[in-house]
Design an enzyme around this catalytic site. Structure first.
Site, PDB file in Angstrom:
ATOM      1  N   ASP A  96     -23.115  18.433 -74.334  1.00 46.98           N
ATOM      2  CA  ASP A  96     -23.396  17.915 -72.990  1.00 46.98           C
ATOM      3  C   ASP A  96     -23.337  19.001 -71.920  1.00 46.98           C
ATOM      4  OD1 ASP A  96     -23.713  15.453 -74.168  1.00 46.98           O
ATOM      5  OD2 ASP A  96     -21.979  14.525 -73.220  1.00 46.98           O
ATOM      6  N   HIS A 141     -27.771  11.325 -71.410  1.00 45.17           N
ATOM      7  CA  HIS A 141     -28.513  11.235 -72.666  1.00 45.17           C
ATOM      8  C   HIS A 141     -29.757  10.360 -72.582  1.00 45.17           C
ATOM      9  CE1 HIS A 141     -24.201  11.750 -74.339  1.00 45.17           C
ATOM     10  NE2 HIS A 141     -24.752  12.942 -74.147  1.00 45.17           N
ATOM     11  N   TYR A 196     -23.065   0.205 -76.781  1.00 43.87           N
ATOM     12  CA  TYR A 196     -24.479   0.480 -76.532  1.00 43.87           C
ATOM     13  C   TYR A 196     -25.313  -0.286 -77.555  1.00 43.87           C
ATOM     14  CZ  TYR A 196     -22.047   4.878 -75.321  1.00 43.87           C
ATOM     15  OH  TYR A 196     -21.161   5.817 -74.877  1.00 43.87           O
ATOM     16  N   LYS A 199     -31.776   0.699 -73.533  1.00 44.34           N
ATOM     17  CA  LYS A 199     -30.345   0.587 -73.820  1.00 44.34           C
ATOM     18  C   LYS A 199     -29.765  -0.588 -73.045  1.00 44.34           C
ATOM     19  CE  LYS A 199     -28.959   5.439 -74.404  1.00 44.34           C
ATOM     20  NZ  LYS A 199     -28.125   6.512 -73.837  1.00 44.34           N
TER      21      LYS A 199
END
Length: 183
Positions: free
Chosen positions: A166, A62, A132, A72
């Site tokens: 995904d 991603h 995250y 991130k």
């Protein structure tokens, strides 16, 4: 405060914080604004979230595209995961290359992922809780991915548990990157 390991992908870091363990358990500080600032790292995070995945789950690869691309900071709170970061910056000497990190709740290491990288992980334990922190808000119109098996990673399983989303991403070979490498 942190042991810093530079990835072979410029800008991507593995940060291992000092962990305090005693008869009560464990205490770990995963983010310290001044330390991050002194290292030239992002300090303004807009959202924080976590996922819980069972064994054999693969989430990724991603990223968010500009203008909502983000940094991130990722870590495993509980369990164990194989974390993968893929360089998708046009002109980068490591474009299309990846690095892998084993993350677990006991070690408390974090992966600092700059803009221009795709990220994913595979759950190695019965369950893994991944946290995250991101520097921009989630933007569904800028939320994209690269097909998990299109860039050479030797994942622990050739048939992981995937979301429909995904498994439908385009492969790296047909990807047109919106990111540019800035040395």
């Amino acid at each position: 405060m942190f042991e810093i390991l530079e990835s072979r992908l410029k800008g991507c870091l593995k940060l291992t914080p000092k962990t305090f363990v005693d008869q009560r358990g464990q205490f770990t500080k995963v983010f310290h604004e001044k330390t991050f600032s002194d290292l030239g790292l992002e300090t303004q995070f807009k959202e924080e979230y976590f996922s819980v995945s069972r064994s054999g789950v693969l989430r990724g690869m991603h990223f968010q595209s500009p203008p909502d691309d983000h940094v991130k900071l990722v870590y495993c709170l509980n369990g164990m995961a194989l974390d993968v970061v893929l360089d998708i910056r046009k002109g980068s000497p490591t474009y299309g290359q990846y690095d892998m990190f084993e993350l677990n709740g006991d070690e408390a290491s974090c992966i600092y992922i700059p803009k221009g990288f795709a990220h994913g992980f595979y759950t190695l334990s019965d369950s893994a809780t991944m946290v995250y922190k991101v520097s921009t808000m989630h933007s569904p119109n800028h939320d994209h991915g690269i097909l998990w098996n299109s860039f050479g990673v030797n994942w622990p399983s050739k048939s992981p548990i995937l979301s429909n989303r995904d498994s439908s991403f385009a492969g790296l070979e047909s990807f047109i990157s919106p990111f540019t490498y800035d040395d």
